[in-house]
Motif scaffolding. Structure first.
Motif, PDB file in Angstrom:
ATOM      1  N   MET A  75       0.840  -1.172   0.000  1.00  0.00           N
ATOM      2  CA  MET A  75       0.000   0.000   0.000  1.00  0.00           C
ATOM      3  C   MET A  75       0.889   1.240   0.000  1.00  0.00           C
ATOM      4  O   MET A  75       1.903   1.288   0.669  1.00  0.00           O
ATOM      5  N   SER A  76       0.495   2.251  -0.757  1.00  0.00           N
ATOM      6  CA  SER A  76       1.257   3.493  -0.833  1.00  0.00           C
ATOM      7  C   SER A  76       1.127   4.293   0.448  1.00  0.00           C
ATOM      8  O   SER A  76       0.143   4.181   1.171  1.00  0.00           O
ATOM      9  N   ARG A  77       2.110   5.111   0.678  1.00  0.00           N
ATOM     10  CA  ARG A  77       2.106   5.997   1.844  1.00  0.00           C
ATOM     11  C   ARG A  77       1.270   7.236   1.525  1.00  0.00           C
ATOM     12  O   ARG A  77       1.401   7.835   0.465  1.00  0.00           O
ATOM     13  N   PHE A  78       0.408   7.623   2.427  1.00  0.00           N
ATOM     14  CA  PHE A  78      -0.407   8.829   2.278  1.00  0.00           C
ATOM     15  C   PHE A  78       0.453  10.027   2.660  1.00  0.00           C
ATOM     16  O   PHE A  78       1.163  10.006   3.652  1.00  0.00           O
ATOM     17  N   ARG A  79       0.404  11.057   1.854  1.00  0.00           N
ATOM     18  CA  ARG A  79       1.192  12.265   2.105  1.00  0.00           C
ATOM     19  C   ARG A  79       0.264  13.466   2.288  1.00  0.00           C
ATOM     20  O   ARG A  79      -0.892  13.432   1.858  1.00  0.00           O
ATOM     21  N   LEU A  80       0.757  14.504   2.887  1.00  0.00           N
ATOM     22  CA  LEU A  80      -0.046  15.708   3.099  1.00  0.00           C
ATOM     23  C   LEU A  80      -0.583  16.256   1.782  1.00  0.00           C
ATOM     24  O   LEU A  80      -1.700  16.777   1.733  1.00  0.00           O
ATOM     25  N   ASP A  81       0.174  16.101   0.705  1.00  0.00           N
ATOM     26  CA  ASP A  81      -0.274  16.569  -0.608  1.00  0.00           C
ATOM     27  C   ASP A  81      -1.461  15.770  -1.146  1.00  0.00           C
ATOM     28  O   ASP A  81      -2.092  16.187  -2.128  1.00  0.00           O
ATOM     29  N   ASP A  82      -1.769  14.624  -0.545  1.00  0.00           N
ATOM     30  CA  ASP A  82      -2.870  13.784  -1.011  1.00  0.00           C
ATOM     31  C   ASP A  82      -4.237  14.245  -0.494  1.00  0.00           C
ATOM     32  O   ASP A  82      -5.268  13.775  -0.979  1.00  0.00           O
ATOM     33  N   LEU A 125      -8.436   6.407   2.012  1.00  0.00           N
ATOM     34  CA  LEU A 125      -8.631   6.495   3.464  1.00  0.00           C
ATOM     35  C   LEU A 125      -7.810   5.435   4.184  1.00  0.00           C
ATOM     36  O   LEU A 125      -7.248   5.691   5.250  1.00  0.00           O
ATOM     37  N   GLY A 126      -7.703   4.247   3.613  1.00  0.00           N
ATOM     38  CA  GLY A 126      -6.872   3.198   4.192  1.00  0.00           C
ATOM     39  C   GLY A 126      -5.415   3.610   4.236  1.00  0.00           C
ATOM     40  O   GLY A 126      -4.730   3.415   5.242  1.00  0.00           O
ATOM     41  N   GLU A 127      -4.930   4.213   3.139  1.00  0.00           N
ATOM     42  CA  GLU A 127      -3.559   4.708   3.103  1.00  0.00           C
ATOM     43  C   GLU A 127      -3.349   5.780   4.174  1.00  0.00           C
ATOM     44  O   GLU A 127      -2.327   5.804   4.851  1.00  0.00           O
ATOM     45  N   MET A 128      -4.351   6.655   4.323  1.00  0.00           N
ATOM     46  CA  MET A 128      -4.238   7.714   5.312  1.00  0.00           C
ATOM     47  C   MET A 128      -4.178   7.141   6.725  1.00  0.00           C
ATOM     48  O   MET A 128      -3.334   7.539   7.537  1.00  0.00           O
ATOM     49  N   LEU A 129      -5.018   6.171   7.038  1.00  0.00           N
ATOM     50  CA  LEU A 129      -5.039   5.582   8.379  1.00  0.00           C
ATOM     51  C   LEU A 129      -3.748   4.822   8.679  1.00  0.00           C
ATOM     52  O   LEU A 129      -3.202   4.930   9.774  1.00  0.00           O
ATOM     53  N   ILE A 130      -3.264   4.061   7.717  1.00  0.00           N
ATOM     54  CA  ILE A 130      -2.026   3.308   7.924  1.00  0.00           C
ATOM     55  C   ILE A 130      -0.839   4.242   8.079  1.00  0.00           C
ATOM     56  O   ILE A 130       0.102   3.943   8.812  1.00  0.00           O
ATOM     57  N   SER A 131      -0.883   5.401   7.427  1.00  0.00           N
ATOM     58  CA  SER A 131       0.200   6.372   7.510  1.00  0.00           C
ATOM     59  C   SER A 131       0.059   7.313   8.708  1.00  0.00           C
ATOM     60  O   SER A 131       0.845   8.249   8.847  1.00  0.00           O
ATOM     61  N   SER A 132      -0.926   7.080   9.566  1.00  0.00           N
ATOM     62  CA  SER A 132      -1.175   7.947  10.715  1.00  0.00           C
ATOM     63  C   SER A 132      -0.560   7.368  11.982  1.00  0.00           C
ATOM     64  O   SER A 132      -0.518   6.156  12.166  1.00  0.00           O
ATOM     65  N   THR A 133      -0.100   8.265  12.836  1.00  0.00           N
ATOM     66  CA  THR A 133       0.410   7.834  14.140  1.00  0.00           C
ATOM     67  C   THR A 133      -0.714   7.776  15.164  1.00  0.00           C
ATOM     68  O   THR A 133      -0.590   7.095  16.175  1.00  0.00           O
ATOM     69  N   SER A 134      -1.812   8.480  14.898  1.00  0.00           N
ATOM     70  CA  SER A 134      -3.009   8.398  15.739  1.00  0.00           C
ATOM     71  C   SER A 134      -4.212   8.749  14.878  1.00  0.00           C
ATOM     72  O   SER A 134      -4.088   9.471  13.890  1.00  0.00           O
ATOM     73  N   GLU A 148       7.440  11.545   8.769  1.00  0.00           N
ATOM     74  CA  GLU A 148       8.826  11.077   8.695  1.00  0.00           C
ATOM     75  C   GLU A 148       8.976  10.093   7.543  1.00  0.00           C
ATOM     76  O   GLU A 148       8.138   9.218   7.354  1.00  0.00           O
ATOM     77  N   LYS A 149      10.044  10.218   6.799  1.00  0.00           N
ATOM     78  CA  LYS A 149      10.340   9.253   5.726  1.00  0.00           C
ATOM     79  C   LYS A 149      11.028   8.050   6.325  1.00  0.00           C
ATOM     80  O   LYS A 149      11.828   8.162   7.237  1.00  0.00           O
ATOM     81  N   THR A 150      10.675   6.862   5.799  1.00  0.00           N
ATOM     82  CA  THR A 150      11.350   5.648   6.200  1.00  0.00           C
ATOM     83  C   THR A 150      12.038   5.052   4.988  1.00  0.00           C
ATOM     84  O   THR A 150      11.673   5.370   3.854  1.00  0.00           O
ATOM     85  N   PRO A 151      12.995   4.174   5.164  1.00  0.00           N
ATOM     86  CA  PRO A 151      13.683   3.574   4.005  1.00  0.00           C
ATOM     87  C   PRO A 151      12.770   2.732   3.143  1.00  0.00           C
ATOM     88  O   PRO A 151      13.104   2.430   2.014  1.00  0.00           O
ATOM     89  N   PHE A 152      11.588   2.376   3.654  1.00  0.00           N
ATOM     90  CA  PHE A 152      10.675   1.513   2.901  1.00  0.00           C
ATOM     91  C   PHE A 152       9.577   2.294   2.211  1.00  0.00           C
ATOM     92  O   PHE A 152       8.665   1.701   1.651  1.00  0.00           O
ATOM     93  N   ASP A 153       9.617   3.630   2.237  1.00  0.00           N
ATOM     94  CA  ASP A 153       8.590   4.441   1.584  1.00  0.00           C
ATOM     95  C   ASP A 153       8.557   4.163   0.099  1.00  0.00           C
ATOM     96  O   ASP A 153       9.585   4.110  -0.567  1.00  0.00           O
ATOM     97  N   VAL A 154       7.334   4.011  -0.427  1.00  0.00           N
ATOM     98  CA  VAL A 154       7.124   3.850  -1.856  1.00  0.00           C
ATOM     99  C   VAL A 154       6.783   5.219  -2.419  1.00  0.00           C
ATOM    100  O   VAL A 154       5.900   5.886  -1.930  1.00  0.00           O
TER     101      VAL A 154
END
Length: 68
Positions: free
Chosen positions: A1-8, A26-35, A61-67
């Motif tokens: 699944m792609s990472r949700f970004r603020l630009d999305d 919405l799934g991408e947004m939830l998975i990319s959320s800390t809360s 934060e960017k991680t090494p696994f970001d798509v």
């Protein structure tokens, strides 16, 4: 699944959109959320219409696994 970004965020309001496309974003947004939390504002049992507010914090934060 792609990472949700603020630009999305503007993409969430793009019309018309299918329920499947919205579910994916919405799934991408939830998975990319800390809360995250949801508040039900309204439900109409006669029409099935609903209104919810989703509130959370996107992990920026960017991680090494970001798509990209």
């Amino acid at each position: 699944m792609s990472r949700f970004r603020l630009d999305d965020f503007p993409l969430l309001e793009t019309a018309p959109t299918s329920a499947a496309a919205l579910r994916t974003k919405l799934g991408e947004m939830l998975i990319s959320s800390t809360s995250a939390r949801v508040r039900i504002e309204a439900v109409n049992p006669q029409t099935g219409e609903y209104r919810i507010v989703l509130q959370g914090t996107i992990d920026t934060e960017k991680t090494p696994f970001d798509v990209t």
